[in-house]
Motif scaffolding. Structure first.
Motif: not given
Length: 523
Positions: A53-54, A286, A293-294, A296-297, A300-303
């Motif tokens: 993801a990263f 990324q 994976g990017v 998806d992240a 999911k508000e991971e960035f």
């Protein structure tokens, strides 16, 4: 094969029950091929660049630079010495096979193209896996069309079946697989084609679920609109996604033009592209690879703000370079990442402007993901369904359809074409205006010429046709000087007349092709 078998097998195979059985077989075969491609790519991503993801941020910077360039060098050498088309193959080649071909694509080329895509994507090329897998599905379906000597109509149906199975298995999205094959490749919804394509798509999805499970590609929470006025924001997001999609397509055109002007050797061109992608990945790792994976992240508000903005710009640039350098050909996965980034940014901005009054940024990331990919591909129905089946989030369906409609219509208004249709137009194939133009490119002189027993002498300067010339060229030569007939000659220094084409012959061939295509699209 005996004369009886050569005459009987194609007729039996073209009947509906036989087509359904062939479609089932094709769906099973293509489903296994799609799973094998996915597992091979996953293995390469995890062990070559360790993409997650990263991105590949835990790798030494020298490897991030070198691996995409070395992968590009391998792709370039294969393009130079093993691929007749001298470029990666994908969805536009399937559309061309349906529009101006006999409904078949070369199986050998499809398999080799899949291996090229594995090499490119596994070493960091910023592209998608769906185009090569769909082309592989079409190639595997064409094996049966060729072996059984099927008619072009039946071959096109099985081509659609192979594509549907590939898309279905790749996304775990059987409904979207059916509609993608009908909307993008066949460009009609005839019941005669619908049944076999449904069978193949269902078979492909079942095979994929048998090996990979029944889970959606993106597992996200359920969303509900905070208030109905958010549909205005969704409309605005559709306009934003229009700018993203149109900007991406324009940048690909610019990179293509620049690459043509520089004109590096073909074997070196993908390596240069890979090196440039590696440079971009030094700042934004990324961008490497397919990018699920990017995306998806992002859903999911991971960035945060900075990473989403950087990812959006970097992914657009890296994908444009990848495509222009002939490193890879798929655009669907990158457009998902672009859309998720743009939608996430839009959602964060709304949250700052109207705190507590709008849905979370993850919701807008889903909408952006579907809207950008639909505008790039020019396939609003199937793309909306793919986004829905990827997330299995029904609450987003209406909002997704609104944004997809806005982005697709506005992008078509701005550019006049989708990404796939632009690629076809560069090869001289125009499918935008309908079948009446594609018939001028599909029908060949040998289909309607009249043989001559005692050919006249060939005089210098006389306009002539060859057996492989198109119906469109025949009409052009006939109409240029108001001629009633034009001779057909062999090719070579000692050309001789072998037939004749009259204006009436050409007109009858054109009318016959129109009638046959109308029957195919409506029966």
């Amino acid at each position: 094969m005996s004369a009886w078998a050569a005459e009987t097998l194609p007729r039996l195979a073209a009947r509906q029950p036989a087509l359904w059985l062939l479609a089932l077989l094709i769906g099973i075969i293509v489903g296994h091929a799609a799973v094998a491609f996915y597992l091979g790519l996953t293995l390469l991503e995890r062990h070559v660049l360790r993409i997650g993801a990263f991105g590949a941020s835990d790798l030494p910077w020298l490897l991030i630079l070198a691996v995409p360039a070395l992968g590009g060098l391998g792709v370039g050498l294969l393009l130079q010495f093993a691929v007749p088309e001298k470029r990666p193959l994908g969805i536009p080649d399937l559309i061309a096979a349906r529009a101006v071909g006999n409904g078949q694509v070369g199986p050998r080329g499809a398999i080799l193209n899949a291996l090229l895509a594995l090499l490119a994507l596994g070493t960091g090329a910023s592209a998608g896996r769906e185009g090569p897998v769909a082309h592989l599905g079409g190639g595997l379906a064409s094996i049966w069309s060729g072996l059984l000597g099927l008619s072009p109509n039946a071959s096109r149906t099985l081509l659609g079946a192979g594509v549907a199975a590939a898309v279905s298995a790749s996304f775990n999205a059987p409904i979207a697989g059916v509609l993608f094959a009908l909307e993008v490749v066949l460009r009609h919804y005839a019941l005669r084609a619908f049944g076999p394509i449904v069978v193949a798509s269902a078979a492909g999805a079942l095979v994929a679920r048998m090996y990979l499970g029944e889970y959606p590609a993106f597992v996200i929470p359920s969303y509900d609109l905070v208030q109905s006025t958010e549909y205005l924001a969704i409309f605005a997001l559709g306009l934003v996604c229009t700018l993203v999609a149109a900007g991406f397509i324009h940048l690909v055109k610019l990179c293509e033009r620049l690459a043509s002007e520089l004109d590096p050797p073909l074997w070196l061109r993908p390596a240069i592209g890979g090196a440039l992608v590696g440079l971009i990945a030094r700042a934004v790792p990324q961008v490497l690879g397919v990018g699920y994976g990017v995306a998806d992240a992002a859903l999911k508000e991971e960035f945060g703000w900075g990473l989403l903005a950087g990812l959006l710009l970097a992914k657009i640039l890296a994908t444009a370079i990848t495509l222009a350098s002939r490193l890879a050909s798929g655009v669907f996965s990158p457009s998902l990442v672009m859309g998720a980034s743009a939608g996430g940014l839009f959602g964060l901005l709304l949250g700052e402007l109207f705190p507590g009054a709008v849905t979370s940024p993850g919701f807008y990331a889903i909408i952006g993901m579907g809207a950008v990919s639909a505008a790039v591909l020019g396939a609003p129905i199937s793309t909306a369904l793919i986004a829905f089946e990827l997330t299995l989030n029904y609450e987003t369906a209406i909002a997704l359809l609104l944004a997809v409609s806005v982005s697709t219509v506005m992008t078509r208004s701005l550019l006049g074409h989708s990404f796939f249709l632009w690629q076809l137009e560069r090869r001289g194939i125009d499918v935008r205006e309908g079948l009446h133009l594609t018939h001028l490119q599909r029908v060949r002189v040998h289909d309607f010429m009249r043989p001559v027993d005692t050919p006249p002498a060939l005089t210098e300067g006389m306009p002539v046709l060859t057996r492989s010339d198109t119906l469109g060229r025949a009409f052009t030569l006939l109409e240029e000087g108001g001629r009633d007939a034009i001779p057909v000659t062999t090719i070579g220094e000692e050309a001789r007349i072998v037939g004749i084409v009259t204006y009436a012959d050409a007109l009858r061939a054109y009318n016959r092709a129109l009638v046959e295509s109308d029957i195919e699209a409506n029966r």
